[in-house]
Design a protein around this motif. Structure first.
Motif, PDB file in Angstrom:
ATOM      1  N   SER A 265       0.884  -1.079   0.016  1.00  8.95           N
ATOM      2  CA  SER A 265       0.109   0.057   0.092  1.00  8.95           C
ATOM      3  C   SER A 265       0.988   1.117   0.000  1.00  8.95           C
ATOM      4  O   SER A 265       1.783   1.274   0.529  1.00  8.95           O
ATOM      5  CB  SER A 265      -0.903  -0.115   1.288  1.00  8.95           C
ATOM      6  OG  SER A 265      -1.459   1.206   1.411  1.00  8.95           O
ATOM      7  N   GLY A 267      -0.997   4.106   0.561  1.00  7.78           N
ATOM      8  CA  GLY A 267      -1.873   5.172   1.134  1.00  7.78           C
ATOM      9  C   GLY A 267      -2.702   5.996   0.172  1.00  7.78           C
ATOM     10  O   GLY A 267      -3.176   7.128   0.533  1.00  7.78           O
ATOM     11  N   PHE A 268      -2.734   5.410  -1.063  1.00  5.88           N
ATOM     12  CA  PHE A 268      -3.752   5.977  -1.957  1.00  5.88           C
ATOM     13  C   PHE A 268      -4.755   5.193  -2.496  1.00  5.88           C
ATOM     14  O   PHE A 268      -4.785   5.300  -3.776  1.00  5.88           O
ATOM     15  CB  PHE A 268      -2.862   6.468  -3.273  1.00  5.88           C
ATOM     16  CG  PHE A 268      -2.021   7.589  -2.658  1.00  5.88           C
ATOM     17  CD1 PHE A 268      -2.691   8.951  -2.537  1.00  5.88           C
ATOM     18  CD2 PHE A 268      -0.799   7.660  -2.693  1.00  5.88           C
ATOM     19  CE1 PHE A 268      -1.955  10.089  -2.358  1.00  5.88           C
ATOM     20  CE2 PHE A 268       0.216   8.963  -2.406  1.00  5.88           C
ATOM     21  CZ  PHE A 268      -0.512  10.046  -1.994  1.00  5.88           C
ATOM     22  N   CYS A 269      -5.574   4.298  -1.528  1.00 10.03           N
ATOM     23  CA  CYS A 269      -6.361   3.309  -1.950  1.00 10.03           C
ATOM     24  C   CYS A 269      -7.670   3.911  -2.757  1.00 10.03           C
ATOM     25  O   CYS A 269      -7.849   3.532  -3.916  1.00 10.03           O
ATOM     26  CB  CYS A 269      -6.878   2.570  -0.841  1.00 10.03           C
ATOM     27  SG  CYS A 269      -7.692   3.532   0.274  1.00 10.03           S
ATOM     28  N   TYR A 270      -7.944   5.130  -2.471  1.00  8.21           N
ATOM     29  CA  TYR A 270      -9.305   5.612  -3.060  1.00  8.21           C
ATOM     30  C   TYR A 270      -8.922   6.256  -4.373  1.00  8.21           C
ATOM     31  O   TYR A 270      -9.586   6.273  -5.536  1.00  8.21           O
ATOM     32  CB  TYR A 270      -9.770   6.558  -2.205  1.00  8.21           C
ATOM     33  CG  TYR A 270     -11.254   7.198  -2.436  1.00  8.21           C
ATOM     34  CD1 TYR A 270     -11.992   6.265  -3.114  1.00  8.21           C
ATOM     35  CD2 TYR A 270     -11.820   8.121  -1.805  1.00  8.21           C
ATOM     36  CE1 TYR A 270     -13.543   6.613  -3.432  1.00  8.21           C
ATOM     37  CE2 TYR A 270     -13.033   8.582  -2.104  1.00  8.21           C
ATOM     38  CZ  TYR A 270     -13.692   7.648  -3.041  1.00  8.21           C
ATOM     39  OH  TYR A 270     -15.124   8.055  -3.245  1.00  8.21           O
ATOM     40  N   PHE A 291     -11.431  10.813   1.322  1.00  2.00           N
ATOM     41  CA  PHE A 291     -11.525   9.974   2.262  1.00  2.00           C
ATOM     42  C   PHE A 291     -12.209   8.721   1.656  1.00  2.00           C
ATOM     43  O   PHE A 291     -13.409   8.794   1.358  1.00  2.00           O
ATOM     44  CB  PHE A 291     -12.315  10.548   3.631  1.00  2.00           C
ATOM     45  CG  PHE A 291     -11.279  11.414   4.348  1.00  2.00           C
ATOM     46  CD1 PHE A 291     -10.521  11.054   5.316  1.00  2.00           C
ATOM     47  CD2 PHE A 291     -11.121  12.801   3.802  1.00  2.00           C
ATOM     48  CE1 PHE A 291      -9.910  11.953   6.218  1.00  2.00           C
ATOM     49  CE2 PHE A 291     -10.201  13.658   4.419  1.00  2.00           C
ATOM     50  CZ  PHE A 291      -9.557  13.075   5.791  1.00  2.00           C
ATOM     51  N   ALA A 292     -11.542   7.688   1.781  1.00  5.86           N
ATOM     52  CA  ALA A 292     -12.162   6.393   1.366  1.00  5.86           C
ATOM     53  C   ALA A 292     -13.516   6.087   1.949  1.00  5.86           C
ATOM     54  O   ALA A 292     -14.428   5.332   1.261  1.00  5.86           O
ATOM     55  CB  ALA A 292     -11.158   5.368   1.471  1.00  5.86           C
ATOM     56  N   ASN A 333     -12.492   2.800   9.720  1.00  5.55           N
ATOM     57  CA  ASN A 333     -11.485   2.359  10.698  1.00  5.55           C
ATOM     58  C   ASN A 333     -12.400   1.724  12.016  1.00  5.55           C
ATOM     59  O   ASN A 333     -12.985   2.668  12.401  1.00  5.55           O
ATOM     60  CB  ASN A 333     -10.517   3.152  11.111  1.00  5.55           C
ATOM     61  CG  ASN A 333      -9.338   2.763  11.986  1.00  5.55           C
ATOM     62  OD1 ASN A 333      -9.766   2.279  13.144  1.00  5.55           O
ATOM     63  ND2 ASN A 333      -8.095   2.648  11.171  1.00  5.55           N
ATOM     64  N   HIS A 339      -9.856   8.361  10.859  1.00  7.83           N
ATOM     65  CA  HIS A 339      -9.035   7.565  10.073  1.00  7.83           C
ATOM     66  C   HIS A 339      -9.937   7.486   8.662  1.00  7.83           C
ATOM     67  O   HIS A 339     -11.028   7.374   8.616  1.00  7.83           O
ATOM     68  CB  HIS A 339      -8.519   6.159  10.478  1.00  7.83           C
ATOM     69  CG  HIS A 339      -7.631   5.554   9.541  1.00  7.83           C
ATOM     70  ND1 HIS A 339      -7.930   4.780   8.517  1.00  7.83           N
ATOM     71  CD2 HIS A 339      -6.340   5.468   9.688  1.00  7.83           C
ATOM     72  CE1 HIS A 339      -6.802   4.304   7.869  1.00  7.83           C
ATOM     73  NE2 HIS A 339      -5.883   4.741   8.564  1.00  7.83           N
ATOM     74  N   PRO A 340      -9.054   7.582   7.340  1.00  9.30           N
ATOM     75  CA  PRO A 340      -9.766   7.704   6.071  1.00  9.30           C
ATOM     76  C   PRO A 340     -10.577   6.302   5.838  1.00  9.30           C
ATOM     77  O   PRO A 340     -11.059   6.183   4.863  1.00  9.30           O
ATOM     78  CB  PRO A 340      -8.765   8.066   5.057  1.00  9.30           C
ATOM     79  CG  PRO A 340      -7.402   7.914   5.569  1.00  9.30           C
ATOM     80  CD  PRO A 340      -7.684   7.952   7.286  1.00  9.30           C
ATOM     81  N   GLY A 341     -10.017   5.291   6.462  1.00  6.43           N
ATOM     82  CA  GLY A 341     -10.728   3.859   6.062  1.00  6.43           C
ATOM     83  C   GLY A 341     -10.067   3.250   4.898  1.00  6.43           C
ATOM     84  O   GLY A 341      -8.872   3.557   4.535  1.00  6.43           O
ATOM     85  N   HIS A 342     -10.789   2.482   4.102  1.00  8.10           N
ATOM     86  CA  HIS A 342     -10.167   1.860   2.993  1.00  8.10           C
ATOM     87  C   HIS A 342     -11.153   1.566   1.932  1.00  8.10           C
ATOM     88  O   HIS A 342     -12.241   1.341   2.341  1.00  8.10           O
ATOM     89  CB  HIS A 342      -9.605   0.320   3.531  1.00  8.10           C
ATOM     90  CG  HIS A 342      -8.694  -0.251   2.481  1.00  8.10           C
ATOM     91  ND1 HIS A 342      -7.792   0.227   1.977  1.00  8.10           N
ATOM     92  CD2 HIS A 342      -8.909  -1.533   1.972  1.00  8.10           C
ATOM     93  CE1 HIS A 342      -7.398  -0.496   0.815  1.00  8.10           C
ATOM     94  NE2 HIS A 342      -7.994  -1.795   0.854  1.00  8.10           N
ATOM     95  N   ILE A 367      -7.997  -8.291   6.310  1.00 12.01           N
ATOM     96  CA  ILE A 367      -7.678  -6.689   6.532  1.00 12.01           C
ATOM     97  C   ILE A 367      -8.027  -6.516   8.044  1.00 12.01           C
ATOM     98  O   ILE A 367      -9.359  -6.867   8.372  1.00 12.01           O
ATOM     99  CB  ILE A 367      -8.513  -5.900   5.543  1.00 12.01           C
ATOM    100  CG1 ILE A 367      -7.980  -4.330   5.554  1.00 12.01           C
ATOM    101  CG2 ILE A 367     -10.103  -5.734   5.614  1.00 12.01           C
ATOM    102  CD1 ILE A 367      -8.121  -3.738   4.117  1.00 12.01           C
ATOM    103  N   ASN A 369      -8.595  -4.322  11.702  1.00 12.60           N
ATOM    104  CA  ASN A 369      -9.051  -2.895  12.021  1.00 12.60           C
ATOM    105  C   ASN A 369     -10.022  -2.145  11.119  1.00 12.60           C
ATOM    106  O   ASN A 369      -9.902  -0.814  11.237  1.00 12.60           O
ATOM    107  CB  ASN A 369      -7.876  -2.166  12.516  1.00 12.60           C
ATOM    108  CG  ASN A 369      -8.081  -1.249  13.539  1.00 12.60           C
ATOM    109  OD1 ASN A 369      -8.773  -1.215  14.556  1.00 12.60           O
ATOM    110  ND2 ASN A 369      -7.101  -0.290  13.977  1.00 12.60           N
ATOM    111  N   ARG A 370     -10.527  -2.938  10.354  1.00 11.91           N
ATOM    112  CA  ARG A 370     -11.482  -2.164   9.362  1.00 11.91           C
ATOM    113  C   ARG A 370     -12.877  -2.670   9.457  1.00 11.91           C
ATOM    114  O   ARG A 370     -12.814  -3.899   9.694  1.00 11.91           O
ATOM    115  CB  ARG A 370     -11.197  -2.069   7.934  1.00 11.91           C
ATOM    116  CG  ARG A 370      -9.774  -1.730   7.821  1.00 11.91           C
ATOM    117  CD  ARG A 370      -9.757  -0.273   7.329  1.00 11.91           C
ATOM    118  NE  ARG A 370      -8.148   0.373   6.902  1.00 11.91           N
ATOM    119  CZ  ARG A 370      -7.303   0.594   7.756  1.00 11.91           C
ATOM    120  NH1 ARG A 370      -7.772   0.309   9.098  1.00 11.91           N
ATOM    121  NH2 ARG A 370      -6.153   0.901   7.303  1.00 11.91           N
TER     122      ARG A 370
END
Lengths: 379, 137
Positions: A265, A267-270, A291-292, A333, A339-342, A367, A369-370
């Motif tokens: 990752s 940190g740019f999933c979205y 934010f994801a 999260n 947190h922006p989530g995923h 995954i 903590n989500r």
């Protein structure tokens, strides 16, 4: 008279080139890199040593390179200049590839009578063809003339002699074979070849190893992947199947894997998901959101529905693995509200597929903590 | 009251110590999929590791003192090992609160690392910081 004229013509045209083809020795006029393979690019990482100026050797092999007037020459070192005895220089008897360019020649070639060859290019080209008479070395002897096809086939045909062929000698009747009576002159055979073929197919099928679904990685060719079947639960929903099998979903997944299928990752999933769905054709414009975890609202505006909000789908999704192919999964999260989530796209059905966002993770990778808050599809 | 507080501090310290020694048991092989070691097995091992890592980091967060150089070394080294099998970098996310608390101590160890792991861990920590600040995910 006619014969003498022809002989004269032959000697004028052929013999000088044959003499010229006799490249024997060479001498280096400058320092050259000695390489282990025929790759002269900067990134090749195959430099063995520096072949110093004044080195003498002989041509072992030559190849024409793509650029005009360039050749790769494999030389065997016969003599080194004085003082060239450290590790960075070759030893006497070593073979290595060096670069030769006609426009900037750093190698002088000599023929058998030790006279310098003025245009070695022709000879080096000839060295690559099978018909050339280049004396390269004992290691790479080129056959001057291959026998014609008829000549190769003829001995096989003539060996159908009972005295020479043991098979014919043992069996006087060529129609009798070990497998039964196979008729040579007849047009139809009595043997049941269909059964044998099906038996062989069965054996082949039993021997073929089944691919393990947990080792499927992105980047495999379509033909190399095992047959993918949707979970039976989704087959009952034609709108889901239509979405999953649509061209836009396939394009989005392929785009994601090709451009963002990295190992880790960033940190740019979205961003990865937004680019994939835009370039795949699932949405018409690039979504302007950072934010994801806001993906549910953003995608709803683009015509997606959240399957977790529909009772008919909700019970079928117990974990991200249960989501249909092409669904966009949105997480928040569990412990940190800011947190922006995923967010990620499901790449296939069941354990065959993984998830792609700005990186690829397999279906077996849990995954942490989500919390899954959205399974988005566009029916 | 005081005794209870002292006991709690001792317990936390002991649990942190035990966890760091367990973290040392993980090797690079545990996070690398091979023909004999499947993706499924590796992910189970990764889950075990992350459970232990979270527990260790939390025990250090509860402690007020800075973790020792040896503990920092174990935390960073084991995290770097897990990078191979953990694509979502969950371990870095777990470490981040502790890193923020004792940034100087962590940075002094990270600076001693070789070029590649140093670059990897710095980039991962930078990504987490940016993620929390600017979003994405």
């Amino acid at each position: 008279m006619h014969f003498i004229r022809q002989l004269l013509l032959f000697s004028i045209l052929v013999l000088p080139s044959a003499w010229a083809l006799d490249l024997k020795d060479l001498s280096l006029e400058g320092d050259l890199y000695g390489r282990s393979s025929v790759n002269f690019s900067k990134s090749a990482n195959n430099i063995e040593y520096v072949v110093p100026k004044g080195t003498k050797g002989e041509v072992v092999e030559s190849r024409r390179l793509k650029s005009n007037g360039s050749y790769a020459i494999r030389i065997r070192v016969n003599a080194l200049p004085e003082g060239a005895n450290s590790r960075s220089f070759p030893k006497i008897g070593d073979s290595t590839w060096v670069y030769f360019n006609e426009s900037k020649p750093l190698i002088t070639f000599f023929d058998k009578v030790q006279t310098p060859v003025e245009e070695p290019g022709e000879v080096l080209v000839a060295g690559t063809s099978a018909n050339s008479a280049v004396a390269v070395s004992a290691e790479a002897v080129v056959s001057p003339n291959s026998p014609p096809h008829g000549e190769l086939v003829r001995p096989q045909q003539t060996t159908r002699n009972p005295e020479r062929d043991p098979n014919i000698r043992r069996n006087s009747n060529p129609a009798d074979t070990e497998a039964g009576a196979a008729c040579i002159s007849c047009e139809t055979t009595t043997g049941d070849t269909g059964t044998n073929l099906s038996d062989l197919r069965q054996v082949a099928a039993s021997l073929r190893p089944a691919p393990r679904p947990d080792t499927i990685k992105p980047g495999l060719r379509r033909s190399e992947r095992p047959a993918r079947k949707p979970a039976s639960s989704w087959s009952a929903f034609p709108e889901v199947m239509r979405y999953s099998n649509s061209r836009a979903v396939t394009n989005s997944i392929n785009y994601g894997i090709r451009h963002y299928g990295r190992k880790r990752s960033g940190g740019f999933c979205y961003r990865g998901v937004k680019h994939s769905i835009k370039n795949g054709g699932l949405v018409n414009k690039y979504i302007n959101s950072a934010f994801a975890r806001n993906g549910v609202q953003d995608l709803k505006r683009e015509g997606f529905i959240n399957m977790l909000e529909h009772s008919k789908y909700k019970n079928l999704i117990k974990s991200p693995k249960d989501a249909p192919k092409g669904a966009i999964l949105v997480y928040k999260n569990s412990s940190n509200r800011i947190h922006p989530g995923h967010i990620e796209i499901r790449t296939d059905w069941g354990t065959n597929g993984g998830f792609v966002s700005d990186f690829y993770r397999s279906a077996n990778n849990t995954i942490r903590n989500r919390t899954l808050i959205g399974v988005m599809i566009k029916p | 009251m005081k005794l209870a507080l002292v006991m709690t501090v001792i317990c936390v310290s002991l649990s942190a110590l035990a966890s760091t020694s367990k973290l040392k048991e993980f090797t690079a092989k545990d996070f690398k999929v091979t023909k004999s070691y499947t993706d499924l097995e590796m992910n189970k091992k990764l889950d075990q590791f992350l459970d232990l890592y979270e527990e260790t980091v939390n025990s250090f967060v509860k402690k007020k003192s800075t973790p020792s150089a040896e503990d920092i070394k174990i935390l960073i080294d084991s995290l770097l090992l897990s990078f191979e099998g953990d694509p979502s970098l969950t371990g870095v996310e777990m470490l981040y609160p502790l890193y923020q608390k004792h940034q100087k101590a962590f940075d002094s160890y990270i600076d001693t690392l070789a070029k590649k792991p140093k670059q990897d861990i710095k980039q991962a920590l930078k990504d987490i910081a940016r993620e929390l600040k600017e979003g994405n995910g």
